[in-house]
Design a protein around this motif. Structure first.
Motif, PDB file in Angstrom:
ATOM      1  N   ASP A 183       0.813  -1.224   0.000  1.00 30.43           N
ATOM      2  CA  ASP A 183       0.000   0.000   0.000  1.00 30.43           C
ATOM      3  C   ASP A 183       0.852   1.282   0.000  1.00 30.43           C
ATOM      4  O   ASP A 183       0.307   2.386   0.095  1.00 30.43           O
ATOM      5  CB  ASP A 183      -0.954  -0.004   1.209  1.00 30.43           C
ATOM      6  N   LEU A 184       2.172   1.128  -0.159  1.00 25.76           N
ATOM      7  CA  LEU A 184       3.045   2.318  -0.093  1.00 25.76           C
ATOM      8  C   LEU A 184       2.651   3.391  -1.109  1.00 25.76           C
ATOM      9  O   LEU A 184       2.607   4.584  -0.794  1.00 25.76           O
ATOM     10  CB  LEU A 184       4.503   1.921  -0.325  1.00 25.76           C
ATOM     11  N   LEU A 185       2.355   2.928  -2.346  1.00 22.32           N
ATOM     12  CA  LEU A 185       1.997   3.917  -3.382  1.00 22.32           C
ATOM     13  C   LEU A 185       0.693   4.618  -3.047  1.00 22.32           C
ATOM     14  O   LEU A 185       0.516   5.800  -3.344  1.00 22.32           O
ATOM     15  CB  LEU A 185       1.867   3.238  -4.748  1.00 22.32           C
ATOM     16  N   ARG A 245      11.368  -1.266  -0.645  1.00 24.43           N
ATOM     17  CA  ARG A 245      10.419  -0.605  -1.573  1.00 24.43           C
ATOM     18  C   ARG A 245      10.294   0.876  -1.252  1.00 24.43           C
ATOM     19  O   ARG A 245      10.216   1.716  -2.146  1.00 24.43           O
ATOM     20  CB  ARG A 245       9.029  -1.223  -1.435  1.00 24.43           C
ATOM     21  N   TYR A 246      10.245   1.168   0.042  1.00 24.29           N
ATOM     22  CA  TYR A 246      10.131   2.573   0.455  1.00 24.29           C
ATOM     23  C   TYR A 246      11.373   3.353   0.005  1.00 24.29           C
ATOM     24  O   TYR A 246      11.267   4.455  -0.527  1.00 24.29           O
ATOM     25  CB  TYR A 246       9.949   2.650   1.979  1.00 24.29           C
ATOM     26  N   ASN A 247      12.568   2.741   0.202  1.00 22.96           N
ATOM     27  CA  ASN A 247      13.809   3.414  -0.211  1.00 22.96           C
ATOM     28  C   ASN A 247      13.792   3.676  -1.717  1.00 22.96           C
ATOM     29  O   ASN A 247      14.225   4.729  -2.177  1.00 22.96           O
ATOM     30  CB  ASN A 247      15.034   2.574   0.170  1.00 22.96           C
ATOM     31  N   ARG A 307      13.390   7.448  -6.260  1.00 24.74           N
ATOM     32  CA  ARG A 307      12.708   7.929  -7.471  1.00 24.74           C
ATOM     33  C   ARG A 307      12.241   9.364  -7.285  1.00 24.74           C
ATOM     34  O   ARG A 307      12.333  10.192  -8.193  1.00 24.74           O
ATOM     35  CB  ARG A 307      11.499   7.038  -7.779  1.00 24.74           C
ATOM     36  N   SER A 308      11.742   9.655  -6.078  1.00 24.56           N
ATOM     37  CA  SER A 308      11.215  11.018  -5.878  1.00 24.56           C
ATOM     38  C   SER A 308      12.351  12.046  -5.922  1.00 24.56           C
ATOM     39  O   SER A 308      12.139  13.185  -6.299  1.00 24.56           O
ATOM     40  CB  SER A 308      10.420  11.120  -4.586  1.00 24.56           C
ATOM     41  N   LYS A 309      13.573  11.600  -5.560  1.00 20.62           N
ATOM     42  CA  LYS A 309      14.704  12.534  -5.609  1.00 20.62           C
ATOM     43  C   LYS A 309      15.180  12.702  -7.048  1.00 20.62           C
ATOM     44  O   LYS A 309      15.592  13.770  -7.456  1.00 20.62           O
ATOM     45  CB  LYS A 309      15.864  11.991  -4.769  1.00 20.62           C
ATOM     46  N   PHE A 358       6.856  10.701   1.989  1.00 23.55           N
ATOM     47  CA  PHE A 358       6.696  10.846   3.432  1.00 23.55           C
ATOM     48  C   PHE A 358       7.892  10.209   4.164  1.00 23.55           C
ATOM     49  O   PHE A 358       8.590   9.360   3.609  1.00 23.55           O
ATOM     50  CB  PHE A 358       5.405  10.138   3.845  1.00 23.55           C
ATOM     51  N   THR A 359       8.063  10.573   5.422  1.00 24.83           N
ATOM     52  CA  THR A 359       9.048   9.871   6.259  1.00 24.83           C
ATOM     53  C   THR A 359       8.412   8.564   6.736  1.00 24.83           C
ATOM     54  O   THR A 359       7.180   8.436   6.726  1.00 24.83           O
ATOM     55  CB  THR A 359       9.430  10.723   7.487  1.00 24.83           C
TER      56      THR A 359
END
Ligand code: SAM
Length: 327
Positions: free
Chosen positions: A87-89, A115-117, A122-124, A133-134
């Protein structure tokens, strides 16, 4: 945690340890399959449909949680029994600011963190990719551990707690159910929400009674491992659930009225309970394009073939009588 493979030793081990280690071992050893492999699976559309239901519900309650909050205000979520982070996305799309991920299966928690990393990288690196989010990651049995004590900031207030396809594991015993509900409730801010999805105990009972025992089809199987004569126990009503390539472990019936009472004890009030079929009818227009994108459309209408999805109204009187007798 290692679980003995031979059956009688495994049964003794389960009795002495509870089922947590069996469940953790099952999910820890579950292989992550690629998209190509998943597409070939006979439950591809069923899984996508379930995922769509989660997306719609998470969007609905995140929007409610955002109401009245200014942009930039914190939005903190606990994903209890997060698994590998499926559900991270959804959390990223919902613009939350902090996520706590907790699960009993430590390998799953590690994969969730990877997956979070990836999301963060990607966001960077990608222009237009929203900032992430943190997050913090906790590997723990949520039916036994007090999660608040494991938070980086134990005084943190949560806006939303989500427990998807997992809450039923805590109905092994009253202390475990209490602990799980307390974990869901104690850090929620006033006005925050606890959302979740569980198998429908009435539907399972109904199918069990129609067949007189084990039931299922070539894709799923439910085998009861407790005495089915009424009154059924409120906790520990155990069955083994097998779903092709995804699940093969003990689960417990959730007696919903008992869950409501427990939740009230910890300050939570029931505001909605819906079967998947009804929820689908309610949100299908609004979620149509997402439904298509997630390739979930083909699961409906042959929905009645879907295992254990709650689509039966609570008017199975004989089942309710069994349930009430055991209250
Ligand atoms: N919520 C995720 C999702 O929707 O993709 C995962 C659902 S998976 C069917 C059930 C998850 O519950 C597994 O990751 C399992 O390890 C976790 N789980 C089961 N019992 C648990 C417990 N006592 N404490 C924490 N997690 C548990």
């Amino acid at each position: 945690t290692s679980v003995p493979s031979d059956l009688s030793t495994r049964a003794r081990h389960e009795e002495s340890q509870g089922h947590g280690s069996v469940v953790a071992t099952h999910y820890n050893t579950l292989e992550e399959r690629g998209l190509a492999e998943r597409c070939k699976s006979r439950i591809f559309y069923l899984r996508n449909f379930n995922n769509w239901i989660k997306s719609m519900m998470i969007n609905e309650y995140l929007s409610k949680s955002w109401q009245g909050k200014p942009r930039g205000a914190p939005m903190r979520v606990l994903d209890m029994c997060c698994g590998k982070g499926g559900d991270l996305l959804k959390w990223r799309r919902g613009n939350i600011t902090h996520l706590v991920c907790a699960d009993i299966a430590e390998v799953s928690v590690e994969q969730c963190q990877v997956r979070y990393n990836d999301l963060q990288n990607r966001s960077k690196n990608e222009r237009g990719f929203a900032p992430v989010f943190t997050a913090e990651f906790i590997s723990a049995d949520c039916t036994k551990v007090r999660l608040r004590e494991r938070y980086k900031d134990p005084s943190m207030e949560l806006d939303l707690v989500s427990c998807q396809f997992s809450f039923h594991y805590c109905f092994e015993s009253l202390p475990q159910a209490e602990n799980m509900v307390r974990n869901a409730a104690e850090c929620l801010r006033p006005g925050g929400y606890f959302i979740g999805t569980i198998p429908d105990a009435y539907e399972i009972m109904n199918r069990q009674q129609n067949t007189g025992g084990t039931f299922g089809n070539e894709i799923y199987k439910v085998e009861f491992q407790c005495d089915m004569k009424p009154p059924l126990p409120l906790f520990g009503a155990k069955y083994n659930f097998h779903l092709e390539g995804v699940v093969d472990c003990p689960e417990f019936l959730v007696h919903f009225p008992t869950l409501v009472k427990l939740a009230e004890k910890y300050g939570l009030q029931l505001i909605a309970k819906e079967h998947f079929g009804d929820y689908y009818q309610k949100v299908k227009e609004e979620g149509r394009s997402l439904l298509g994108k997630m390739q979930a459309l083909e699961t409906y209408p042959p929905f009645h073939e879907a295992p254990l999805l709650g689509h039966v109204p609570d008017d199975y009187e004989h089942v309710q009588q069994y349930m009430q007798k055991s209250t």
